[in-house]
Design a protein around this motif. Structure first.
Motif, PDB file in Angstrom:
ATOM      1  N   LEU A   1       0.831  -1.201   0.000  1.00 35.68           N
ATOM      2  CA  LEU A   1       0.000   0.000   0.000  1.00 35.68           C
ATOM      3  C   LEU A   1       0.869   1.255   0.000  1.00 35.68           C
ATOM      4  N   THR A   2       1.872   1.283   0.853  1.00 32.64           N
ATOM      5  CA  THR A   2       2.729   2.457   0.964  1.00 32.64           C
ATOM      6  C   THR A   2       3.472   2.721  -0.335  1.00 32.64           C
ATOM      7  N   VAL A   3       4.017   1.673  -0.922  1.00 32.52           N
ATOM      8  CA  VAL A   3       4.735   1.825  -2.200  1.00 32.52           C
ATOM      9  C   VAL A   3       3.775   2.287  -3.293  1.00 32.52           C
ATOM     10  N   GLY A   4       2.576   1.724  -3.313  1.00 33.64           N
ATOM     11  CA  GLY A   4       1.589   2.125  -4.309  1.00 33.64           C
ATOM     12  C   GLY A   4       1.258   3.604  -4.217  1.00 33.64           C
ATOM     13  N   PHE A   5       1.125   4.123  -3.005  1.00 38.70           N
ATOM     14  CA  PHE A   5       0.835   5.542  -2.828  1.00 38.70           C
ATOM     15  C   PHE A   5       1.987   6.398  -3.340  1.00 38.70           C
ATOM     16  N   LYS A   6       3.205   5.998  -3.047  1.00 39.83           N
ATOM     17  CA  LYS A   6       4.355   6.803  -3.464  1.00 39.83           C
ATOM     18  C   LYS A   6       4.506   6.805  -4.981  1.00 39.83           C
ATOM     19  N   ILE A   7       4.277   5.667  -5.617  1.00 35.69           N
ATOM     20  CA  ILE A   7       4.349   5.618  -7.079  1.00 35.69           C
ATOM     21  C   ILE A   7       3.225   6.449  -7.688  1.00 35.69           C
ATOM     22  N   ALA A   8       2.020   6.357  -7.120  1.00 37.71           N
ATOM     23  CA  ALA A   8       0.891   7.145  -7.619  1.00 37.71           C
ATOM     24  C   ALA A   8       1.190   8.642  -7.508  1.00 37.71           C
ATOM     25  N   HIS A   9       1.758   9.048  -6.398  1.00 37.30           N
ATOM     26  CA  HIS A   9       2.128  10.454  -6.184  1.00 37.30           C
ATOM     27  C   HIS A   9       3.083  10.921  -7.280  1.00 37.30           C
ATOM     28  N   GLU A  10       4.093  10.119  -7.573  1.00 35.53           N
ATOM     29  CA  GLU A  10       5.079  10.477  -8.593  1.00 35.53           C
ATOM     30  C   GLU A  10       4.444  10.530  -9.977  1.00 35.53           C
ATOM     31  N   ARG A  11       3.560   9.598 -10.275  1.00 33.76           N
ATOM     32  CA  ARG A  11       2.924   9.573 -11.593  1.00 33.76           C
ATOM     33  C   ARG A  11       2.005  10.769 -11.807  1.00 33.76           C
ATOM     34  N   ILE A  12       1.316  11.180 -10.762  1.00 35.39           N
ATOM     35  CA  ILE A  12       0.443  12.356 -10.894  1.00 35.39           C
ATOM     36  C   ILE A  12       1.293  13.614 -11.100  1.00 35.39           C
ATOM     37  N   LEU A  13       2.386  13.730 -10.365  1.00 35.05           N
ATOM     38  CA  LEU A  13       3.283  14.869 -10.566  1.00 35.05           C
ATOM     39  C   LEU A  13       3.827  14.886 -11.997  1.00 35.05           C
ATOM     40  N   GLU A  14       4.203  13.723 -12.507  1.00 33.75           N
ATOM     41  CA  GLU A  14       4.716  13.635 -13.875  1.00 33.75           C
ATOM     42  C   GLU A  14       3.643  14.015 -14.886  1.00 33.75           C
ATOM     43  N   TYR A  15       2.419  13.564 -14.662  1.00 32.71           N
ATOM     44  CA  TYR A  15       1.326  13.861 -15.579  1.00 32.71           C
ATOM     45  C   TYR A  15       1.038  15.363 -15.589  1.00 32.71           C
ATOM     46  N   ALA A  16       1.045  15.979 -14.420  1.00 31.28           N
ATOM     47  CA  ALA A  16       0.800  17.420 -14.335  1.00 31.28           C
ATOM     48  C   ALA A  16       1.914  18.213 -15.015  1.00 31.28           C
ATOM     49  N   SER A  17       3.148  17.721 -14.881  1.00 29.16           N
ATOM     50  CA  SER A  17       4.271  18.387 -15.530  1.00 29.16           C
ATOM     51  C   SER A  17       4.157  18.329 -17.048  1.00 29.16           C
ATOM     52  N   ALA A  18       3.646  17.198 -17.558  1.00 30.23           N
ATOM     53  CA  ALA A  18       3.482  17.026 -19.007  1.00 30.23           C
ATOM     54  C   ALA A  18       2.249  17.737 -19.538  1.00 30.23           C
ATOM     55  N   HIS A  19       1.331  18.110 -18.649  1.00 23.89           N
ATOM     56  CA  HIS A  19       0.091  18.791 -19.051  1.00 23.89           C
ATOM     57  C   HIS A  19      -0.056  20.055 -18.192  1.00 23.89           C
TER      58      HIS A  19
END
Length: 256
Positions: free
Chosen positions: A83-101
């Protein structure tokens, strides 16, 4: 979707009475393989996106898909770690998506996820979606709101009762996709569940209009499917200004 004996589950999401689209997401997952199920258990998630229509929808979708994918695909069998790892990866992916958009700058989401492994409950949480535990005549809020008002409660400035009606109770201090560092709330130890316990995961569209005792009374007196319908209808009857999402899980056996 197969749901093994041991829990009764119902999930429901509603756009509410005033929104044009639904920025909430939810998921339930358990392994198809019995051996993997014994190692990992069950997973349930709710998420409430923010940052405008498209930004909120994308953030909650990325969060739920990433947490589910991490839990399902990682060979580790430590449910809390997954669960903890999933949250951290999700956090990074959302930041990356926002950076690209860039037009979606400010996108983010709450997330509350649980893993049930045998009769042990694990969870990870960010934001102001909530996890409740109903046991007999009692309801307890397991998670703490990551909000400005939640911080006031922790510091003893206002009471928990005052927080429930505070006009600034929806101002978040943490979310997936917000800030550089993410520290999800997790338990020190697994919570031992008992037969007939009921778990409620919900977004703030529900809890902001219903009291904890009202939630307790409905889930205690109804099957999960009927409880979901009744709680959403009660919320809409009071104006339902936000999206409303919940999952109700009743522990129906000592052996899960």
């Amino acid at each position: 979707m197969r749901i093994r004996p041991g829990v009764e589950l119902a999930s429901l999401s509603d756009i509410g009475c005033q929104r044009e689209n639904n920025e909430d997401q939810y998921a339930y997952w358990e392994p198809a393989n019995d051996e993997e199920f014994a190692r990992k258990g069950r997973l349930a998630i709710v998420a409430d996106g923010m940052g405008g229509h498209e930004g909120g929808q994308e953030a909650s979708r990325i969060a739920v898909e990433t947490i589910r994918e991490t839990f399902a695909d990682n060979p580790d069998d430590d449910a809390q770690s997954l669960l903890t790892v999933g949250f951290k990866i999700a956090h990074e992916r959302i930041l990356e998506y926002a950076s690209a958009h860039p037009e979606l700058h400010g996108m983010g989401t709450t997330a509350t996820a649980i893993a049930l492994k045998g009769n042990e409950l694990y969870y990870a949480h960010v934001g102001d979606s909530r996890l409740y535990l109903v046991r007999g005549a009692n309801i307890s809020r397991v998670t703490h709101d990551h909000s400005y008002v939640g911080r006031l409660v922790q510091n003893g400035v206002i009471s928990a009762a005052e927080a429930e009606i505070h006009p600034q109770r929806h101002i978040l201090t943490a979310a997936l996709g917000a800030g550089a560092e993410l520290l999800p709330e997790t338990p020190e130890h697994a919570i031992e569940l008992q037969k007939d316990d009921v778990l409620v995961l919900c977004t703030d569209g529900l809890w902001s209009l219903l009291s904890e005792n009202e939630i307790r009374d409905v889930v205690s007196g109804s099957e999960p499917t009927e409880a979901c319908r009744a709680l959403i209808q009660m919320t809409k009857d009071r104006g339902g200004p936000d999206n409303i999402t919940l999952q109700v899980l009743r522990i129906s056996s000592d052996e899960m």
